[in-house]
Design a protein around this motif. Sequence first.
Motif, PDB file in Angstrom:
ATOM      1  N   GLY A  52       0.702  -1.442   0.230  1.00 18.91           N
ATOM      2  CA  GLY A  52       0.124   0.257   0.082  1.00 18.91           C
ATOM      3  C   GLY A  52       1.033   1.011   0.437  1.00 18.91           C
ATOM      4  O   GLY A  52       0.748   2.937  -0.079  1.00 18.91           O
ATOM      5  N   GLY A  53       2.202   1.423  -0.165  1.00 16.65           N
ATOM      6  CA  GLY A  53       2.507   2.126   0.003  1.00 16.65           C
ATOM      7  C   GLY A  53       2.902   3.246  -1.108  1.00 16.65           C
ATOM      8  O   GLY A  53       4.124   4.142  -1.114  1.00 16.65           O
ATOM      9  N   SER A  54       2.242   2.105  -2.276  1.00 20.69           N
ATOM     10  CA  SER A  54       3.425   2.673  -4.134  1.00 20.69           C
ATOM     11  C   SER A  54       2.351   2.490  -5.054  1.00 20.69           C
ATOM     12  O   SER A  54       1.571   1.738  -4.538  1.00 20.69           O
ATOM     13  CB  SER A  54       4.336   2.151  -4.556  1.00 20.69           C
ATOM     14  N   THR A  55       1.386   3.921  -5.212  1.00 19.61           N
ATOM     15  CA  THR A  55       0.315   3.857  -5.686  1.00 19.61           C
ATOM     16  C   THR A  55       0.640   4.710  -7.434  1.00 19.61           C
ATOM     17  O   THR A  55       1.374   5.254  -7.622  1.00 19.61           O
ATOM     18  CB  THR A  55      -0.614   4.978  -5.336  1.00 19.61           C
ATOM     19  N   ARG A  56      -0.650   3.862  -7.995  1.00 12.33           N
ATOM     20  CA  ARG A  56      -0.345   5.345  -9.645  1.00 12.33           C
ATOM     21  C   ARG A  56      -1.809   5.113 -10.022  1.00 12.33           C
ATOM     22  O   ARG A  56      -2.563   4.689  -9.988  1.00 12.33           O
ATOM     23  CB  ARG A  56       0.722   3.867 -10.874  1.00 12.33           C
ATOM     24  N   TYR A  57      -2.160   6.328 -10.624  1.00 11.48           N
ATOM     25  CA  TYR A  57      -3.422   6.232 -11.554  1.00 11.48           C
ATOM     26  C   TYR A  57      -3.227   6.704 -12.796  1.00 11.48           C
ATOM     27  O   TYR A  57      -2.296   7.831 -12.992  1.00 11.48           O
ATOM     28  CB  TYR A  57      -3.242   7.560 -10.483  1.00 11.48           C
ATOM     29  N   ALA A  58      -4.355   7.184 -13.380  1.00  9.15           N
ATOM     30  CA  ALA A  58      -3.810   7.043 -15.085  1.00  9.15           C
ATOM     31  C   ALA A  58      -4.570   8.218 -14.626  1.00  9.15           C
ATOM     32  O   ALA A  58      -5.289   9.401 -13.771  1.00  9.15           O
ATOM     33  CB  ALA A  58      -5.741   6.664 -15.699  1.00  9.15           C
ATOM     34  N   ASP A  59      -4.308   9.257 -16.006  1.00 12.50           N
ATOM     35  CA  ASP A  59      -4.680  10.841 -15.992  1.00 12.50           C
ATOM     36  C   ASP A  59      -5.486  11.384 -16.025  1.00 12.50           C
ATOM     37  O   ASP A  59      -5.698  12.484 -14.997  1.00 12.50           O
ATOM     38  CB  ASP A  59      -3.136  11.313 -16.740  1.00 12.50           C
ATOM     39  N   SER A  60      -6.779  10.949 -16.517  1.00 11.09           N
ATOM     40  CA  SER A  60      -8.119  10.372 -16.707  1.00 11.09           C
ATOM     41  C   SER A  60      -8.276  10.789 -15.119  1.00 11.09           C
ATOM     42  O   SER A  60      -9.540  11.350 -14.791  1.00 11.09           O
ATOM     43  CB  SER A  60      -8.244  10.283 -17.371  1.00 11.09           C
ATOM     44  N   VAL A  61      -8.013  10.237 -13.953  1.00 12.87           N
ATOM     45  CA  VAL A  61      -8.448   9.836 -12.762  1.00 12.87           C
ATOM     46  C   VAL A  61      -7.803  10.606 -11.490  1.00 12.87           C
ATOM     47  O   VAL A  61      -8.287  10.642 -10.497  1.00 12.87           O
ATOM     48  CB  VAL A  61      -8.828   8.924 -12.723  1.00 12.87           C
ATOM     49  N   LYS A  62      -6.177  11.478 -12.048  1.00 14.35           N
ATOM     50  CA  LYS A  62      -5.591  11.684 -11.176  1.00 14.35           C
ATOM     51  C   LYS A  62      -6.384  13.048 -10.311  1.00 14.35           C
ATOM     52  O   LYS A  62      -6.572  13.684 -10.595  1.00 14.35           O
ATOM     53  CB  LYS A  62      -4.254  11.496 -11.765  1.00 14.35           C
ATOM     54  N   GLY A  63      -5.735  13.078  -8.731  1.00 15.58           N
ATOM     55  CA  GLY A  63      -6.483  14.064  -7.804  1.00 15.58           C
ATOM     56  C   GLY A  63      -8.288  13.496  -7.956  1.00 15.58           C
ATOM     57  O   GLY A  63      -8.584  14.435  -7.112  1.00 15.58           O
ATOM     58  N   ARG A  64      -8.893  12.617  -8.596  1.00 21.96           N
ATOM     59  CA  ARG A  64     -10.134  12.274  -8.305  1.00 21.96           C
ATOM     60  C   ARG A  64     -10.076  11.080  -7.809  1.00 21.96           C
ATOM     61  O   ARG A  64     -11.492  10.754  -6.665  1.00 21.96           O
ATOM     62  CB  ARG A  64     -10.961  12.446  -9.348  1.00 21.96           C
ATOM     63  N   PHE A  65      -9.849  10.083  -7.921  1.00 26.56           N
ATOM     64  CA  PHE A  65      -9.606   8.739  -7.359  1.00 26.56           C
ATOM     65  C   PHE A  65      -8.295   8.402  -6.933  1.00 26.56           C
ATOM     66  O   PHE A  65      -7.642   8.305  -6.640  1.00 26.56           O
ATOM     67  CB  PHE A  65     -10.175   7.520  -8.700  1.00 26.56           C
ATOM     68  N   THR A  66      -8.245   7.617  -5.592  1.00 23.51           N
ATOM     69  CA  THR A  66      -8.005   6.713  -4.306  1.00 23.51           C
ATOM     70  C   THR A  66      -7.977   5.630  -4.525  1.00 23.51           C
ATOM     71  O   THR A  66      -8.787   4.870  -3.760  1.00 23.51           O
ATOM     72  CB  THR A  66      -8.480   7.868  -3.118  1.00 23.51           C
ATOM     73  N   ILE A  67      -6.455   5.245  -4.669  1.00 25.96           N
ATOM     74  CA  ILE A  67      -6.939   3.343  -3.875  1.00 25.96           C
ATOM     75  C   ILE A  67      -6.182   3.262  -2.996  1.00 25.96           C
ATOM     76  O   ILE A  67      -5.173   4.060  -2.988  1.00 25.96           O
ATOM     77  CB  ILE A  67      -6.609   2.663  -5.630  1.00 25.96           C
ATOM     78  N   SER A  68      -6.759   2.627  -2.392  1.00 30.80           N
ATOM     79  CA  SER A  68      -6.413   1.891  -1.067  1.00 30.80           C
ATOM     80  C   SER A  68      -6.885   0.368  -0.786  1.00 30.80           C
ATOM     81  O   SER A  68      -7.079  -0.446  -1.813  1.00 30.80           O
ATOM     82  CB  SER A  68      -6.692   2.495  -0.256  1.00 30.80           C
ATOM     83  N   ARG A  69      -5.904  -0.086   0.090  1.00 29.65           N
ATOM     84  CA  ARG A  69      -6.378  -0.858   0.562  1.00 29.65           C
ATOM     85  C   ARG A  69      -6.188  -1.982   1.833  1.00 29.65           C
ATOM     86  O   ARG A  69      -5.911  -0.969   2.491  1.00 29.65           O
ATOM     87  CB  ARG A  69      -5.011  -2.463  -0.245  1.00 29.65           C
ATOM     88  N   ASP A  70      -6.668  -2.452   2.379  1.00 29.44           N
ATOM     89  CA  ASP A  70      -6.773  -2.852   4.045  1.00 29.44           C
ATOM     90  C   ASP A  70      -6.269  -4.542   3.867  1.00 29.44           C
ATOM     91  O   ASP A  70      -6.881  -5.848   3.549  1.00 29.44           O
ATOM     92  CB  ASP A  70      -8.411  -2.973   4.318  1.00 29.44           C
TER      93      ASP A  70
END
Length: 127
Positions: A55-73
């Motif tokens: 969970g320490g590293s994430t990447r996003y498509a440019d189209s969703v950056k700033g709007r979507f957040t990925i996380s895990r438990d």
Amino acid sequence: QVQLVESGGGLVQAGGSLRLSCAASGRTFSSYAMGWFRQAPGKEREFVAAINWSGGSTRYADSVKGRFTISRDNAENTVYLQMNSLKPEDTAVYYCAGRPGSKAGTTYIYTGSYEYWGQGTQVTVSS
């Protein structure tokens, strides 16, 4: 073997929010890199977001950056996709994907990098 089950999709107005969940079976989830992809009608499946095993590293498509957040438990064997400020162009079937992670903590953005896929959940954003 890992089984992935998505939930949380639905119909929402533009500007609204949804949170998708992906529940994984198996004891190896905490070592898996995970990703979210989406596929709109008539289009290829595309990368949305990825997270490494810790969970320490994430990447996003440019189209969703700033709007979507990925996380895990990892205790709950679940990965999430929080989607805010939704737009009609976000309408698609959203898929969760997983694969064994690497010691380097790599995130993966290509469909071919993943071994396991969920059945998908529909997200529809109305204008």
